[in-house]
Design a protein around this motif. Structure first.
Motif, PDB file in Angstrom:
ATOM      1  N   LEU A 211      79.156  84.489  86.298  1.00 39.48           N
ATOM      2  CA  LEU A 211      79.443  83.200  86.283  1.00 39.48           C
ATOM      3  C   LEU A 211      80.442  82.486  87.190  1.00 39.48           C
ATOM      4  O   LEU A 211      80.095  81.500  87.518  1.00 39.48           O
ATOM      5  CB  LEU A 211      80.350  83.310  84.940  1.00 39.48           C
ATOM      6  CG  LEU A 211      79.521  83.454  83.491  1.00 39.48           C
ATOM      7  CD1 LEU A 211      80.623  83.601  82.314  1.00 39.48           C
ATOM      8  CD2 LEU A 211      78.863  81.980  83.095  1.00 39.48           C
ATOM      9  N   VAL A 212      81.315  83.211  87.631  1.00 44.77           N
ATOM     10  CA  VAL A 212      82.299  82.823  88.764  1.00 44.77           C
ATOM     11  C   VAL A 212      81.385  82.493  89.780  1.00 44.77           C
ATOM     12  O   VAL A 212      81.306  81.375  90.842  1.00 44.77           O
ATOM     13  CB  VAL A 212      83.246  83.932  89.057  1.00 44.77           C
ATOM     14  CG1 VAL A 212      83.803  83.349  90.441  1.00 44.77           C
ATOM     15  CG2 VAL A 212      84.237  83.962  88.115  1.00 44.77           C
ATOM     16  N   ALA A 213      80.332  83.421  90.466  1.00 42.43           N
ATOM     17  CA  ALA A 213      79.539  83.070  91.386  1.00 42.43           C
ATOM     18  C   ALA A 213      78.554  81.897  91.313  1.00 42.43           C
ATOM     19  O   ALA A 213      78.595  80.849  92.043  1.00 42.43           O
ATOM     20  CB  ALA A 213      78.624  84.109  91.775  1.00 42.43           C
ATOM     21  N   SER A 214      77.792  81.736  90.131  1.00 43.34           N
ATOM     22  CA  SER A 214      77.055  80.679  89.830  1.00 43.34           C
ATOM     23  C   SER A 214      77.763  79.200  89.786  1.00 43.34           C
ATOM     24  O   SER A 214      77.179  78.261  90.287  1.00 43.34           O
ATOM     25  CB  SER A 214      76.041  80.764  88.626  1.00 43.34           C
ATOM     26  OG  SER A 214      76.911  81.131  87.590  1.00 43.34           O
ATOM     27  N   GLY A 215      78.928  79.295  89.091  1.00 41.42           N
ATOM     28  CA  GLY A 215      79.629  78.268  88.969  1.00 41.42           C
ATOM     29  C   GLY A 215      80.089  77.525  90.230  1.00 41.42           C
ATOM     30  O   GLY A 215      80.024  76.408  90.583  1.00 41.42           O
ATOM     31  N   GLN A 216      80.514  78.564  91.014  1.00 40.33           N
ATOM     32  CA  GLN A 216      81.138  78.188  92.351  1.00 40.33           C
ATOM     33  C   GLN A 216      80.152  77.475  93.176  1.00 40.33           C
ATOM     34  O   GLN A 216      80.158  76.406  94.047  1.00 40.33           O
ATOM     35  CB  GLN A 216      81.979  79.021  93.069  1.00 40.33           C
ATOM     36  CG  GLN A 216      81.163  79.959  93.726  1.00 40.33           C
ATOM     37  CD  GLN A 216      82.100  81.303  94.455  1.00 40.33           C
ATOM     38  OE1 GLN A 216      83.109  80.878  94.877  1.00 40.33           O
ATOM     39  NE2 GLN A 216      81.399  82.287  94.865  1.00 40.33           N
ATOM     40  N   PHE A 217      78.756  78.033  93.130  1.00 41.27           N
ATOM     41  CA  PHE A 217      77.679  77.336  94.090  1.00 41.27           C
ATOM     42  C   PHE A 217      77.361  76.110  93.359  1.00 41.27           C
ATOM     43  O   PHE A 217      76.966  75.311  94.177  1.00 41.27           O
ATOM     44  CB  PHE A 217      76.618  78.630  93.823  1.00 41.27           C
ATOM     45  CG  PHE A 217      76.669  79.832  94.220  1.00 41.27           C
ATOM     46  CD1 PHE A 217      77.696  80.054  94.980  1.00 41.27           C
ATOM     47  CD2 PHE A 217      75.858  80.838  93.960  1.00 41.27           C
ATOM     48  CE1 PHE A 217      77.954  81.351  95.546  1.00 41.27           C
ATOM     49  CE2 PHE A 217      76.122  82.165  94.301  1.00 41.27           C
ATOM     50  CZ  PHE A 217      77.094  82.573  95.123  1.00 41.27           C
ATOM     51  N   LEU A 218      77.207  76.076  92.163  1.00 37.52           N
ATOM     52  CA  LEU A 218      76.790  74.808  91.576  1.00 37.52           C
ATOM     53  C   LEU A 218      77.614  73.615  91.838  1.00 37.52           C
ATOM     54  O   LEU A 218      77.449  72.553  92.502  1.00 37.52           O
ATOM     55  CB  LEU A 218      76.811  74.819  89.901  1.00 37.52           C
ATOM     56  CG  LEU A 218      76.212  73.572  89.129  1.00 37.52           C
ATOM     57  CD1 LEU A 218      74.879  73.318  89.584  1.00 37.52           C
ATOM     58  CD2 LEU A 218      76.432  73.809  87.780  1.00 37.52           C
ATOM     59  N   VAL A 219      78.954  73.952  91.823  1.00 41.31           N
ATOM     60  CA  VAL A 219      79.986  72.980  92.213  1.00 41.31           C
ATOM     61  C   VAL A 219      79.861  72.406  93.845  1.00 41.31           C
ATOM     62  O   VAL A 219      79.952  71.470  93.973  1.00 41.31           O
ATOM     63  CB  VAL A 219      81.565  73.177  91.840  1.00 41.31           C
ATOM     64  CG1 VAL A 219      82.489  72.327  92.397  1.00 41.31           C
ATOM     65  CG2 VAL A 219      81.634  73.308  90.459  1.00 41.31           C
TER      66      VAL A 219
ATOM     67  N   ALA B 125      77.342  89.094  95.903  1.00 41.83           N
ATOM     68  CA  ALA B 125      77.672  90.352  96.176  1.00 41.83           C
ATOM     69  C   ALA B 125      79.207  90.437  96.728  1.00 41.83           C
ATOM     70  O   ALA B 125      79.996  91.467  96.404  1.00 41.83           O
ATOM     71  CB  ALA B 125      77.041  90.965  97.343  1.00 41.83           C
ATOM     72  N   GLN B 126      79.651  89.409  97.289  1.00 43.22           N
ATOM     73  CA  GLN B 126      81.014  89.264  97.696  1.00 43.22           C
ATOM     74  C   GLN B 126      82.042  89.196  96.637  1.00 43.22           C
ATOM     75  O   GLN B 126      83.116  90.000  96.500  1.00 43.22           O
ATOM     76  CB  GLN B 126      81.112  88.073  98.596  1.00 43.22           C
ATOM     77  CG  GLN B 126      82.800  87.747  99.210  1.00 43.22           C
ATOM     78  CD  GLN B 126      83.108  86.288  99.159  1.00 43.22           C
ATOM     79  OE1 GLN B 126      82.244  85.433  99.119  1.00 43.22           O
ATOM     80  NE2 GLN B 126      84.207  86.035  99.771  1.00 43.22           N
ATOM     81  N   VAL B 127      81.639  88.498  95.474  1.00 46.00           N
ATOM     82  CA  VAL B 127      82.226  88.218  94.318  1.00 46.00           C
ATOM     83  C   VAL B 127      82.473  89.632  93.659  1.00 46.00           C
ATOM     84  O   VAL B 127      83.312  90.045  93.006  1.00 46.00           O
ATOM     85  CB  VAL B 127      81.810  87.157  93.449  1.00 46.00           C
ATOM     86  CG1 VAL B 127      82.658  86.929  91.965  1.00 46.00           C
ATOM     87  CG2 VAL B 127      81.885  85.881  93.985  1.00 46.00           C
TER      88      VAL B 127
END
Length: 301
Positions: free
Chosen positions: A182-190, A231-233
Motif C-alpha cells: 500500500l505504501v509503495a503503490s500509494g507513493q507511486f500514484l501521488v 522491494a526497497q520499501v
C-alpha cells in the motif's frame, strides 16, 4: 526477513536502478523529464496495485485498515519522491551528467546524519567511514574532478535532501502500517499524478514522443519503479536506514557496469578506484556489525 536478507534485497534494487540508467538516457531523448517521470511512476503504481488491494482487504478483515493520517504519510512520501526527481532533472538541464551523478550521492552521508539528529538513532561506527568512502568513490567514478558549482549543481545538491528524507522514513512508515505494498503503490500514484500534471502544464506532450519512448518507459516503470522501489520499501522494514543509503549507492557502480556493457563506456583508473571504494564501503557496513555480533555471542556463551 532478517537484516542480511534485507540488505541483499537492497543490493538487487541498486542493480535494477543501475541497469535502468541506460533506459532513462534513451527515453529522455524523446519526451520531457516530468512526462517521463509521471508515466513511469503511474505504470509502477499499476504493477503493485493488485498486491496493494489484497493487502488492504487483509488489513480490513483484521480491522487494521489504514486511517486518514496514514494516507497523509503515504502522500508525503510521494511528494518527497517528486521533489527529488524534479530538482534533479531541473539541475541536469543546467549542469553536466558527471557533476549530477556525484552531487546526487550527497544523500548517502545525509541519511545517518538525519537519523542521528531527528530520530536519535546512532548508527554503527562503520557507517561514517563507509559513507565517506562511498561519497569519494562516487566522485571518482563520475569523473567530476573539476567541479565548478553553478545553478544546476545547486538544484542537484538540493535534490539530495528529499531523497535522504525518503530513505530515512519510508521503512518506518511501511513497518508501522504493516502495509508495504500500500505504501509503495500509494507513493507511486501521488508522484506520478503530480509529475504528469507538471508535465501537462510546462512541457510539450505528444503521442508520438510517448510511442518512441515506450520501451524505456515500460522498462523503468515496471522494473525500476514497480519492482525495485517496492522491494526497497519491503527491505527497509528490516534494514537500518544508514545501511540502506550506502547499499543503494551501489546504483552508481552498477550504472558504470551497464554503461560499459551496453553503451561502450570505459572507466579510467580513477573510475576503477571509485568502484573499489564503493564496494569496500558495502563490505564494511555489512561485515563489521556481524563480527561484533559474533564476538558478543561468543562472550555470552
Amino acid at each position: 526477513m532478517n537484516r542480511v536478507q534485507a540488505n541483499l534485497l537492497l543490493l538487487v534494487v541498486a542493480l535494477i536502478w543501475g541497469s535502468a540508467f541506460v533506459a532513462q538516457s534513451q527515453g529522455m531523448a524523446e519526451v520531457g523529464p516530468m512526462l517521463f517521470t509521471g508515466v513511469r511512476f503511474l505504470i509502477g503504481a499499476l504493477v503493485v496495485a493488485p498486491l496493494a488491494w489484497l493487502e488492504w482487504r487483509g488489513l480490513a478483515r483484521r480491522e487494521r485498515a489504514p486511517a486518514r493520517r496514514d494516507g497523509a504519510k503515504i502522500a508525503g512520501l510521494g511528494v518527497l519522491m517528486l521533489l527529488g526527481a524534479a530538482m534533479q532533472q531541473i539541475g541536469i538541464v543546467h549542469t553536466s551528467v558527471t557533476n549530477a551523478g556525484f552531487l546526487t550521492a550527497l544523500y548517502v552521508p545525509l541519511v545517518p546524519l538525519l537519523s542521528w539528529l531527528l530520530l536519535r538513532q546512532l548508527p554503527h561506527w562503520s557507517v561514517w567511514p563507509g559513507a565517506l568512502a562511498c561519497l569519494v568513490g562516487a566522485f571518482l567514478l563520475s569523473g567530476a574532478h573539476e567541479l565548478n558549482i553553478g545553478v544546476g549543481d545547486l538544484w542537484v545538491i538540493a535534490s539530495a535532501i528529499p531523497w535522504a528524507f525518503h530513505v530515512l522514513i519510508v521503512g518506518r512508515i511501511a513497518d508501522r502500517m504493516a502495509a508495504p505494498f500500500l505504501v509503495a503503490s500509494g507513493q507511486f500514484l501521488v508522484c506520478g499524478l503530480l509529475s504528469l500534471a507538471w508535465a501537462l502544464a510546462m512541457e510539450p506532450v505528444s503521442l508520438a514522443g510517448l510511442q518512441a519512448a515506450a520501451g524505456p518507459i515500460a522498462y523503468t516503470g515496471v522494473l525500476s519503479v514497480g519492482v525495485a522501489f517496492t522491494a526497497q520499501v519491503l527491505a527497509q522494514r528490516h534494514a537500518h536506514a544508514s545501511d540502506a543509503a550506502i547499499i543503494l549507492s551501489a546504483e552508481t557502480l552498477f550504472a558504470a557496469v551497464f554503461g560499459y556493457l551496453l553503451m561502450g563506456d570505459r572507466l579510467s583508473a580513477a573510475g576503477l578506484l571509485g568502484c573499489g571504494l564503493i564496494l569496500a564501503s558495502l563490505l564494511v557496513i555489512q561485515l563489521l556489525p556481524l563480527l561484533n555480533w559474533r564476538r558478543r555471542a561468543v562472550a555470552a556463551a
